[in-house]
Design an enzyme around this catalytic site. Structure first.
Site, PDB file in Angstrom:
ATOM      1  NE  ARG A  25      -3.726  -0.374   2.615  1.00 11.65           N
ATOM      2  CZ  ARG A  25      -4.972  -0.160   2.195  1.00 11.65           C
ATOM      3  NH1 ARG A  25      -5.529  -0.965   1.303  1.00 11.65           N
ATOM      4  NH2 ARG A  25      -5.672   0.857   2.679  1.00 11.65           N
ATOM      5  CG  ASP A 151      -6.195   9.645   9.257  1.00 11.03           C
ATOM      6  OD1 ASP A 151      -7.126  10.465   9.080  1.00 11.03           O
ATOM      7  OD2 ASP A 151      -6.268   8.463   8.886  1.00 11.03           O
ATOM      8  CE1 TYR A 164      -5.589   5.172  12.297  1.00 10.35           C
ATOM      9  CE2 TYR A 164      -7.178   6.915  11.848  1.00 10.35           C
ATOM     10  CZ  TYR A 164      -6.027   6.229  11.515  1.00 10.35           C
ATOM     11  OH  TYR A 164      -5.307   6.599  10.400  1.00 10.35           O
TER      12      TYR A 164
END
Length: 255
Positions: A25, A151, A164
């Site tokens: 990925r 993120d 998360y």
């Protein structure tokens, strides 16, 4: 703890990058682009040995003795220091650390477990911190760089992903704190992906969920792993950037 697929070399003048979670990925694309820029690369993996070996074989066909594998379970505390020592030994130096390895899955309130807390905090915050700490002296000697893969949900939470999001928020603070602490010899930055690759396994989305996300992206499409790798290269090449978090999200963080 780790398997190294090549014998130790004499120290090289070629810059060396260690990328965690590099077999697949986004991690694999970062490795390919760094290799194209002339880096020697260390491909860390936990379970994906076949993919890591195939990538290393391909890169070594392009340029011999330019890629090697290191296996380690970063959730095991004793593995991190050993990984750092072994990584330096392969090519005789480390110039770049990219903390890419990450766990991601939903943990809705009422169902989250202590094991999930440990796994998500470990992969996204604990391991990047302690690996950065272990490699800081070597990186300082090389005037090196650390790049964390964060993120966009470190800043804006994602429903049913509290653990998360908390872990990635810690990852962002890690970037900002280390940038101050390791300056002026080590630069530390972060890339914050948006919708780049759809999640797998327990985090997989149905078509409705995917359309909901696309509807909140001004560019109205997902990105590609190449977009993240290009951002990493930008942060490596510009030597007057440190302590920054670069969103690569098609404008989604504008909402």
């Amino acid at each position: 703890m780790q398997n190294i697929s090549t014998t130790e070399s004499t120290p090289s003048t070629t810059a060396v990058a260690l990328i965690t979670g590099g077999a697949r990925r986004i991690g694999a694309e970062i490795i390919r682009q760094l290799h194209q820029q002339g880096y020697r690369v260390l491909i860390h993996y936990r379970h994906s040995r076949d993919e890591a070996q195939a990538l290393a074989d391909l890169l070594n066909q392009v340029r011999s003795d330019s890629a090697a594998l290191i296996q380690a379970d970063l959730s095991q505390d004793e593995s991190i220091e050993s990984l750092a020592t072994a990584a330096i030994a392969v090519f005789g130096r480390i110039d770049v650390l990219i903390n890419n390895a990450s766990s991601f899955y939903p943990t809705p309130i009422g169902h989250a477990t202590l094991d999930q807390w440990d796994e998500l905090m470990s992969s996204n915050a604990k391991a990047p911190f302690f690996l950065s700490q272990a490699l800081a002296p070597e990186l300082s000697k090389r005037t090196g760089c650390i790049i964390n893969i964060a993120d966009i949900h470190a800043r804006k939470p994602l429903k049913e992903h509290t653990l998360y999001c908390m872990a990635k928020a810690a990852n962002v603070m890690l970037t900002e704190s280390l940038a101050r602490e390791l300056a002026p010899t080590v630069r530390v930055n972060s890339v914050a992906p948006g919708a780049i690759l759809w999640p797998e396994d327990a985090a997989e989305l149905d078509s409705e969920g995917k359309q909901s996300i696309l509807g909140r992206i001004p560019l109205a499409r997902t990105g590609a792993p190449e977009n993240i790798a290009q951002a990493v290269l930008c942060l490596l090449q510009n030597d007057y950037i440190t302590g920054q978090v670069l969103p690569v999200d098609g404008g989604r963080s504008l909402h």
